[in-house]
Design a protein around this motif. Structure first.
Motif, short mmCIF file in Angstrom:
data_model
loop_
_atom_site.label_atom_id
_atom_site.label_comp_id
_atom_site.label_asym_id
_atom_site.label_seq_id
_atom_site.Cartn_x
_atom_site.Cartn_y
_atom_site.Cartn_z
N GLY A 81 0.29 7.62 -10.92
CA GLY A 81 1.41 7.99 -10.05
C GLY A 81 1.13 7.59 -8.60
N ASP A 82 2.16 7.52 -7.79
CA ASP A 82 2.00 7.17 -6.38
C ASP A 82 1.01 8.13 -5.72
OD1 ASP A 82 4.07 5.53 -7.08
OD2 ASP A 82 5.58 6.49 -5.80
N ASN A 83 0.01 7.58 -5.09
CA ASN A 83 -1.04 8.38 -4.43
C ASN A 83 -1.71 9.40 -5.35
OD1 ASN A 83 -1.17 7.45 -1.63
ND2 ASN A 83 0.98 8.04 -1.56
N ALA A 94 11.20 5.09 2.59
CA ALA A 94 12.17 4.31 3.38
C ALA A 94 12.84 3.20 2.58
CB ALA A 94 11.46 3.72 4.60
N GLU A 95 12.19 2.74 1.54
CA GLU A 95 12.77 1.64 0.73
C GLU A 95 13.91 2.15 -0.16
OE1 GLU A 95 9.81 2.91 0.46
OE2 GLU A 95 9.45 3.45 -1.63
N TRP A 96 14.15 3.46 -0.13
CA TRP A 96 15.23 4.05 -0.94
C TRP A 96 16.51 4.26 -0.13
CZ3 TRP A 96 15.59 6.72 -5.94
CH2 TRP A 96 14.55 6.38 -6.82
N ILE A 135 2.41 -4.73 -0.73
CA ILE A 135 3.28 -4.98 0.43
C ILE A 135 4.69 -4.55 0.06
CG2 ILE A 135 4.15 -6.66 2.08
CD1 ILE A 135 1.77 -8.46 1.41
N HIS A 136 5.20 -3.54 0.75
CA HIS A 136 6.59 -3.16 0.61
C HIS A 136 7.34 -3.69 1.81
CE1 HIS A 136 5.53 -0.60 -2.74
NE2 HIS A 136 6.81 -0.26 -2.90
N TRP A 137 8.10 -4.70 1.58
CA TRP A 137 8.86 -5.34 2.66
C TRP A 137 10.13 -5.90 2.06
CZ3 TRP A 137 10.44 -10.33 4.30
CH2 TRP A 137 10.71 -10.45 5.66
N LYS A 173 11.29 -8.13 -5.71
CA LYS A 173 12.60 -7.49 -5.79
C LYS A 173 12.37 -6.00 -5.98
CE LYS A 173 15.31 -6.41 -9.19
NZ LYS A 173 16.18 -6.34 -10.39
N HIS A 174 12.83 -5.20 -5.03
CA HIS A 174 12.68 -3.75 -5.16
C HIS A 174 13.95 -3.18 -5.78
CE1 HIS A 174 11.42 0.35 -4.19
NE2 HIS A 174 10.20 -0.16 -4.25
N HIS A 175 14.08 -1.84 -5.77
CA HIS A 175 15.24 -1.22 -6.43
C HIS A 175 16.57 -1.68 -5.84
CE1 HIS A 175 12.11 1.16 -8.06
NE2 HIS A 175 12.23 2.26 -7.32
N PHE A 220 5.47 -3.82 -12.65
CA PHE A 220 6.79 -3.25 -12.90
C PHE A 220 6.78 -1.79 -12.45
CE2 PHE A 220 6.47 -6.86 -15.79
CZ PHE A 220 7.60 -7.56 -15.38
N ASP A 221 7.97 -1.22 -12.39
CA ASP A 221 8.05 0.11 -11.79
C ASP A 221 8.97 1.05 -12.55
OD1 ASP A 221 7.62 2.18 -10.11
OD2 ASP A 221 8.53 1.28 -8.34
N MET A 222 8.61 1.33 -13.79
CA MET A 222 9.33 2.38 -14.53
C MET A 222 8.34 3.53 -14.65
SD MET A 222 10.82 2.27 -18.39
CE MET A 222 11.98 0.95 -18.18
C1 GLC Z 1 7.95 4.56 -6.81
C2 GLC Z 1 9.11 4.31 -5.88
C3 GLC Z 1 9.03 3.05 -5.17
C4 GLC Z 1 7.66 2.53 -4.82
C5 GLC Z 1 6.66 2.77 -5.91
C6 GLC Z 1 5.24 2.41 -5.52
O1 GLC Z 1 8.17 4.09 -8.04
O2 GLC Z 1 10.35 4.38 -6.52
O3 GLC Z 1 9.87 3.05 -4.06
O4 GLC Z 1 7.80 1.19 -4.73
O5 GLC Z 1 6.72 4.03 -6.36
O6 GLC Z 1 4.30 2.84 -6.45
#
Ligand code: GLC
Length: 599
Positions: free
Chosen positions: A265-267, A63-65, A39-41, A111-113, A213-215
């Motif tokens: 990685g994303d998708n 959009a979260e950026w 959930i990205h909110w 907590k997002h970026h 985490f998201d590094m």
């Molecule tokens: C990337 C993006 C971020 C998103 C994430 C999801 O790291 O910076 O916006 O939350 O991927 O995997």
């Protein structure tokens, strides 16, 4: 000849046994669950991808950026929360949707970026508690979601952006790539925000099953030190030893065997087996946070295929929703999730607690997952592409199945099949039970013996021998598709090469053999020799010339042509080696594409 086929068969028979060697006890529930909700909110949900009339300044449309991309001031940004409809927002609805979708866990961006905490955080005033400091309301989205997860029996995970924080005076903001940051300053952020906030999250909300985490790069390329990451992980292990930690913490798995699962990685979907549990985070369209300009929604069947393909390689899929600032999940997303849920209600047995089969031979009709129940092995054939012939060739298992039926059929009415050598051919009914992907169960009384390394019969009949299914060593580099796929994948061959494949031929018969290549020489030169079943076919390499890749576009490409090599008689059922020798004329090269053995 008989001896030849039998020797080959015996020498090639091998029992492959693969299991993820490092699933720790903590991660068992995760591996069994296979499917979860992301959930990205957050504050950004109020912007929906636009700021002061301008679309997000990046074509990736995350959009979260928007805070960072559109250079929004920290105080102005948080005013987006005024657009939220707090009477309507109900995290329990997200959990109920996850449940209906057949998802077993939920991970919220605590907590997002942007650095904004969706709970009442005592260690930062960039949080929901501070937003409601006038006492008009009390909202704690982390707490509300945790309660809903408990109530409905789902595991709860929390996303926490540890490396990047655009709000804190010493957090990592990408503009610091221009200025740098003193390690001591960054450590102030770490000690006064990251560590105490993780402590809050792991102390005040009951069991947290996963910290995400998201590094997305290794920590050595960032301002974060190994020491800081180990401090963070140490705190998690101390407060909630059962909580999973993902690889985007920033320590490589080789460096720290204590990481519970790998985040792709994303998708990015899996293409190989991994040693430890792994997961794809994916979106229904593109953005994670809600973006009102989104148009490219993936279909339900593609989302299902991603899930199934990952499970067939022992992976998980965490599919994202980006609710709006009134809590709503848009129709495109919710419909797809509900449809996936309906599919899982019927076919979940092939996903939950299931994983890779030992069959590595790839079949172009779909994917295989597997499970052992009471000592019996079940293979689940997911029909992505049911053959027109209504016959499913399964290649590689020497045992005859004890039962074959459709997973959707409660009566488990047996499907007709034939079995001989390494081929089981299943007869499908005229009407398949599922609109998306029907699943056939192939059951064996005991663990079957599998032969791998075979190029299988395709759903259309015939065998397509390419570089990806060769049995000899892969020591060449294949060239990818070019010019939008008008130039296909191929091998560039300029020195003599021998390629080998193994195929299973189910009965004696004569098969025509074609080869596809491109040769740009002016005149014929060089030779292709194909050998199988002790017979040799020889072909002189001919110029194939050019073709137009796209009308009216000045788009001229090398032409790939199929040439008939001749016919080969395979004297009996068995595994055969097909060998291709390519010798080019001096100083010339030929681009090899495939061999086709007709049925
Ligand atoms: C990337 C993006 C971020 C998103 C994430 C999801 O790291 O910076 O916006 O939350 O991927 O995997």
């Amino acid at each position: 000849m008989k001896k030849y086929a039998i020797t080959l068969l015996l020498s090639a028979l091998c029992l492959t046994s693969f299991a993820q060697s490092r699933v720790n006890d903590r991660a068992r529930w995760f591996v069994d669950s296979r499917f979860g909700m992301f959930i990205h909110w957050g504050v950004y949900s109020g912007a929906e991808g636009y700021w002061k009339g301008e679309k997000l300044r990046n074509d990736n449309d995350y959009a979260e950026w928007i805070f960072y991309r559109n250079q929004i001031g920290k105080d102005e940004y948080v005013k987006l929360l005024d657009r939220f409809d707090w009477d309507e927002i109900n995290p329990e609805e997200w959990v109920l949707l996850a449940k209906k979708a057949g998802m077993k866990y939920v991970t919220l961006t605590a907590k997002h970026h942007d650095g904004f905490a969706l709970w009442d955080s005592r260690v930062s005033d960039y949080d929901l508690g501070s937003y409601f400091k006038d006492g008009t309301r009390k909202r704690d989205i982390v707490g509300e979601l945790a309660a809903a997860c408990r109530k409905h029996g789902l595991k709860m995970g929390l996303y926490y952006s540890h490396w990047v924080d655009w709000e804190h005076r010493f957090g990592w903001n990408h503009e610091r790539e221009l200025t740098g940051i003193a390690p001591a300053d960054y450590d102030v952020y770490w000690q006064e925000k990251v560590i105490p906030q993780i402590r809050e999250l792991l102390t005040n909300y009951g069991e947290i099953s996963m910290l995400w985490f998201d590094m997305w790069i290794h920590h050595s390329g960032t301002c974060v030190t190994r020491k800081q990451l180990l401090q963070l992980k140490g705190l998690i292990r101390e407060l909630q030893p059962n909580s999973l930690v993902n690889s985007r913490l920033g320590l490589s798995i080789e460096e720290d065997a204590d990481i519970d699962f790998k985040t792709l990685g994303d998708n990015h979907f899996g293409s190989t087996l991994e040693e430890i549990p792994w997961q794809t985070p994916g979106t229904v369209a593109h953005s994670w946070g809600y973006h009102s300009g989104e148009t490219s929604w993936k279909s339900t069947s593609s989302l299902l295929k991603y899930l199934i393909s990952n499970v067939s390689l022992d992976g998980n899929f965490m599919l994202n929703i980006g609710p709006r600032a009134n809590g709503d999940v848009n129709y495109e997303t919710s419909q797809r999730l509900l449809e996936i849920g309906k599919w899982l209600e019927i076919n979940g047995e092939a996903i939950y607690g299931a994983g890779t089969s030992e069959i590595r031979n790839s079949h172009n009709w779909g994917k295989i997952t597997s499970k052992t129940i009471d000592g019996k092995t079940r293979l689940y054939l997911h029909l992505f592409n049911p053959p027109l012939s209504k016959k499913i060739p399964l290649t590689g298992v020497s045992q005859k199945p004890s039962k074959v039926y459709l997973l959707a059929d409660k009566q488990k009415q047996p499907l007709k099949f034939s079995h001989g050598g390494l081929l089981t051919e299943i007869q499908l009914p005229v009407v398949l039970p599922d609109n998306y992907i029907s699943v056939v169960v192939v059951e064996y009384d005991k663990k079957p013996t599998v032969e791998n390394g075979l190029a299988t019969a395709t759903a259309e009949g015939g065998y397509s021998l390419t570089y990806s299914n060769i049995s000899s060593e892969k020591n060449l580099k294949e060239q990818g598709r070019k010019h939008e796929g008008t130039v296909p994948q191929h091998l560039v061959i300029d020195t003599p090469q021998t390629l080998k494949w193994k195929i299973f031929i189910p009965e004696a018969g004569v098969h025509a053999i074609d080869v596809s290549y491109s040769f740009q020489g002016k005149q014929a030169g060089g030779e292709i020799t194909c050998t199988a079943a002790g017979k040799q076919l020889t072909h002189n390499i001919e110029p194939t010339g050019k073709t137009v890749g796209e009308p009216n576009s000045n788009w001229v490409i090398d032409r790939y042509l199929s040439h008939r090599l001749g016919e080969i008689a395979f004297p009996e059922a068995g595994v055969y080696e097909v060998e291709l020798k390519i010798v080019t004329a001096k100083k010339s090269e030929v681009n090899f594409q495939w061999i086709w053995i007709e049925k």
